[in-house]
Scaffold this motif. Sequence first.
Motif, PDB file in Angstrom:
ATOM      1  N   ALA A 122      97.024  -2.716   4.167  1.00  0.00           N
ATOM      2  CA  ALA A 122      97.396  -3.559   5.306  1.00  0.00           C
ATOM      3  C   ALA A 122      98.801  -3.231   5.771  1.00  0.00           C
ATOM      4  CB  ALA A 122      97.298  -5.036   4.940  1.00  0.00           C
ATOM      5  N   LEU A 123      98.980  -3.296   7.064  1.00  0.00           N
ATOM      6  CA  LEU A 123     100.282  -3.155   7.705  1.00  0.00           C
ATOM      7  C   LEU A 123     100.747  -4.550   8.092  1.00  0.00           C
ATOM      8  CD1 LEU A 123     102.334  -1.042   8.917  1.00  0.00           C
ATOM      9  CD2 LEU A 123     101.082  -1.315  11.068  1.00  0.00           C
ATOM     10  N   LEU A 124     101.860  -4.980   7.519  1.00  0.00           N
ATOM     11  CA  LEU A 124     102.394  -6.313   7.760  1.00  0.00           C
ATOM     12  C   LEU A 124     103.649  -6.209   8.616  1.00  0.00           C
ATOM     13  CD1 LEU A 124     102.340  -7.634   4.052  1.00  0.00           C
ATOM     14  CD2 LEU A 124     100.411  -7.441   5.640  1.00  0.00           C
TER      15      LEU A 124
ATOM     16  N   ALA B  43     105.989  -3.696   6.553  1.00  0.00           N
ATOM     17  CA  ALA B  43     105.597  -3.628   5.143  1.00  0.00           C
ATOM     18  C   ALA B  43     104.183  -3.070   5.048  1.00  0.00           C
ATOM     19  CB  ALA B  43     105.671  -5.006   4.483  1.00  0.00           C
ATOM     20  N   ILE B  44     103.980  -2.201   4.096  1.00  0.00           N
ATOM     21  CA  ILE B  44     102.676  -1.577   3.878  1.00  0.00           C
ATOM     22  C   ILE B  44     102.232  -1.892   2.452  1.00  0.00           C
ATOM     23  CG2 ILE B  44     101.388   0.595   3.849  1.00  0.00           C
ATOM     24  CD1 ILE B  44     103.830   1.705   5.563  1.00  0.00           C
ATOM     25  N   ILE B  45     101.050  -2.481   2.332  1.00  0.00           N
ATOM     26  CA  ILE B  45     100.524  -2.769   1.002  1.00  0.00           C
ATOM     27  C   ILE B  45      99.233  -1.979   0.792  1.00  0.00           C
ATOM     28  CG2 ILE B  45     101.594  -5.050   0.883  1.00  0.00           C
ATOM     29  CD1 ILE B  45      98.842  -6.255   1.495  1.00  0.00           C
ATOM     30  N   SER B  46      99.005  -1.572  -0.437  1.00  0.00           N
ATOM     31  CA  SER B  46      97.856  -0.725  -0.764  1.00  0.00           C
ATOM     32  C   SER B  46      97.256  -1.172  -2.081  1.00  0.00           C
ATOM     33  CB  SER B  46      98.301   0.739  -0.850  1.00  0.00           C
ATOM     34  OG  SER B  46      97.239   1.588  -1.217  1.00  0.00           O
ATOM     35  N   GLU B  47      95.927  -1.289  -2.121  1.00  0.00           N
ATOM     36  CA  GLU B  47      95.216  -1.759  -3.308  1.00  0.00           C
ATOM     37  C   GLU B  47      94.015  -0.854  -3.580  1.00  0.00           C
ATOM     38  OE1 GLU B  47      96.981  -4.654  -3.883  1.00  0.00           O
ATOM     39  OE2 GLU B  47      97.779  -4.374  -1.854  1.00  0.00           O
TER      40      GLU B  47
ATOM     41  N   VAL C  24     111.103 -10.237  -2.141  1.00  0.00           N
ATOM     42  CA  VAL C  24     112.233  -9.300  -2.109  1.00  0.00           C
ATOM     43  C   VAL C  24     112.928  -9.285  -0.757  1.00  0.00           C
ATOM     44  CG1 VAL C  24     111.208  -7.850  -3.902  1.00  0.00           C
ATOM     45  CG2 VAL C  24     110.879  -7.245  -1.506  1.00  0.00           C
ATOM     46  N   THR C  25     112.211  -9.555   0.328  1.00  0.00           N
ATOM     47  CA  THR C  25     112.824  -9.504   1.654  1.00  0.00           C
ATOM     48  C   THR C  25     113.396 -10.838   2.104  1.00  0.00           C
ATOM     49  OG1 THR C  25     110.758 -10.012   2.823  1.00  0.00           O
ATOM     50  CG2 THR C  25     111.235  -7.673   2.363  1.00  0.00           C
ATOM     51  N   GLY C  26     112.830 -11.932   1.599  1.00  0.00           N
ATOM     52  CA  GLY C  26     113.226 -13.246   2.083  1.00  0.00           C
ATOM     53  C   GLY C  26     112.740 -13.529   3.493  1.00  0.00           C
ATOM     54  N   ARG C  27     111.757 -12.747   3.963  1.00  0.00           N
ATOM     55  CA  ARG C  27     111.229 -12.887   5.311  1.00  0.00           C
ATOM     56  C   ARG C  27     109.774 -13.337   5.267  1.00  0.00           C
ATOM     57  NH1 ARG C  27     115.844 -12.812   8.059  1.00  0.00           N
ATOM     58  NH2 ARG C  27     114.395 -13.226   9.778  1.00  0.00           N
ATOM     59  N   GLU C  28     109.274 -13.779   6.429  1.00  0.00           N
ATOM     60  CA  GLU C  28     107.886 -14.189   6.538  1.00  0.00           C
ATOM     61  C   GLU C  28     107.082 -13.146   7.316  1.00  0.00           C
ATOM     62  OE1 GLU C  28     106.654 -16.492   4.895  1.00  0.00           O
ATOM     63  OE2 GLU C  28     108.405 -17.709   4.361  1.00  0.00           O
ATOM     64  N   VAL C  29     105.795 -13.057   7.004  1.00  0.00           N
ATOM     65  CA  VAL C  29     104.879 -12.171   7.715  1.00  0.00           C
ATOM     66  C   VAL C  29     104.388 -12.879   8.968  1.00  0.00           C
ATOM     67  CG1 VAL C  29     102.724 -10.859   7.563  1.00  0.00           C
ATOM     68  CG2 VAL C  29     104.173 -11.141   5.526  1.00  0.00           C
ATOM     69  N   VAL C  30     104.353 -12.159  10.099  1.00  0.00           N
ATOM     70  CA  VAL C  30     103.893 -12.781  11.346  1.00  0.00           C
ATOM     71  C   VAL C  30     102.577 -12.191  11.847  1.00  0.00           C
ATOM     72  CG1 VAL C  30     106.194 -13.474  12.072  1.00  0.00           C
ATOM     73  CG2 VAL C  30     105.320 -11.226  12.758  1.00  0.00           C
ATOM     74  N   GLN C  31     102.263 -10.942  11.433  1.00  0.00           N
ATOM     75  CA  GLN C  31     101.023 -10.316  11.890  1.00  0.00           C
ATOM     76  C   GLN C  31     100.581  -9.261  10.895  1.00  0.00           C
ATOM     77  OE1 GLN C  31     100.143  -9.059  16.181  1.00  0.00           O
ATOM     78  NE2 GLN C  31     100.425  -7.058  15.214  1.00  0.00           N
ATOM     79  N   VAL C  32      99.239  -9.066  10.796  1.00  0.00           N
ATOM     80  CA  VAL C  32      98.701  -8.061   9.888  1.00  0.00           C
ATOM     81  C   VAL C  32      97.618  -7.243  10.588  1.00  0.00           C
ATOM     82  CG1 VAL C  32      99.080  -9.660   7.959  1.00  0.00           C
ATOM     83  CG2 VAL C  32      96.785  -9.409   8.913  1.00  0.00           C
ATOM     84  N   VAL C  33      97.486  -6.008  10.134  1.00  0.00           N
ATOM     85  CA  VAL C  33      96.347  -5.168  10.486  1.00  0.00           C
ATOM     86  C   VAL C  33      95.844  -4.578   9.173  1.00  0.00           C
ATOM     87  CG1 VAL C  33      95.512  -3.149  11.734  1.00  0.00           C
ATOM     88  CG2 VAL C  33      97.283  -4.601  12.753  1.00  0.00           C
ATOM     89  N   ALA C  34      94.602  -4.847   8.807  1.00  0.00           N
ATOM     90  CA  ALA C  34      94.088  -4.451   7.497  1.00  0.00           C
ATOM     91  C   ALA C  34      92.794  -3.652   7.619  1.00  0.00           C
ATOM     92  CB  ALA C  34      93.841  -5.680   6.624  1.00  0.00           C
TER      93      ALA C  34
END
Length: 332
Positions: free
Chosen positions: A211-213, A221-225, A180-190
């Motif tokens: 995770a915080l992307l 971006a914030i993802i939750s599972e 949806v963003t057309g962008r790449e992730v460069v760093q994560v904290v999970a």
Amino acid sequence: MRIGLAGAGRIGARHAETLGGLPEVESVLIADVDADRARALARKHGARAADSVGDLFSSDLDGIVVAAATDAHADLVTRAAEAHIPSFCEKPVAPDIVGTLQVMEAVRRSGCQVQMGFQRRFDAGHIAVRDAVAAGRLGWLHTVRSCTLDPAPPPPGYIPVSGGIFRDCAVHDIDGVRFVTGREVVQVVAVGANKGEDYFAESGDVDTGAALLTLDDGTIAIISETRYNAAGYDVRLEALGAKDSLVAGLNEHTPLSTADGDLLHAGAPCTGFLERFGPAYTAEMRAFLRVVAGEAESPCPPDEALEAFYVAEACERSRRETRAVTIEEVRG
């Protein structure tokens, strides 16, 4: 078209039903390590059953759908490429990065098309959000939130071979954010937690993760599972911009109630991914048939799956080592 189907489990059964209803498909040949299960599924959908999965590659197929167990994906996609048969493969293409790169090299040498099964790319809501972002309707994005909340955990035997919640489950949210963003992730904290059954921790996994992307343009971006969302199956993606905001997956089936007790869902919540993404599964299979016919390039080639895998791997490493992890670090 003559289409082969490797795998007669839940998702294989869904693809068999879809393929059986598409006018472009002349015949479907189904194979599974459990030959009886393949025969039963073939009878249900007017298809034919092969004696073994290996028989698919000597059956003059136009395309093959790989919906077998995860550890069989790499071999099946490689064999299809070597036989110059376009393939559709459920994620992942391989259980690790090294295996994924080996499959990609085989595909590159063959010049054969492969489409990966990230069905959210064919979900109407996710497409609408992507189009709005691309058109600038939301302004610059400051936050994207995506969740996958399962109503009940998988059986204990699944967890040791799943790859963990980030590789198995969150990878769809990761791909959705990239899509949806057309962008790449460069760093994560999970991070992760275990408050449910013991078999998650016993396998080194968690039943809930987040995770915080950081994306390459500074968007967060914030993802939750979670494996425990008894209210129902809940997959949503929110794109929050300087001008406007949009959400995919918020409708009468979303299992949410307001704090004062009002129900947001007028209809019954979805029970799982097959129900939530039914139209998307049909749309992605229609897209694959266009690939088989030579009318289109793969809308989700293996390199897209690899990028999502890198991020999922970074999330798992971050969770285990309790630190921020860059994607370049995972690429090695």
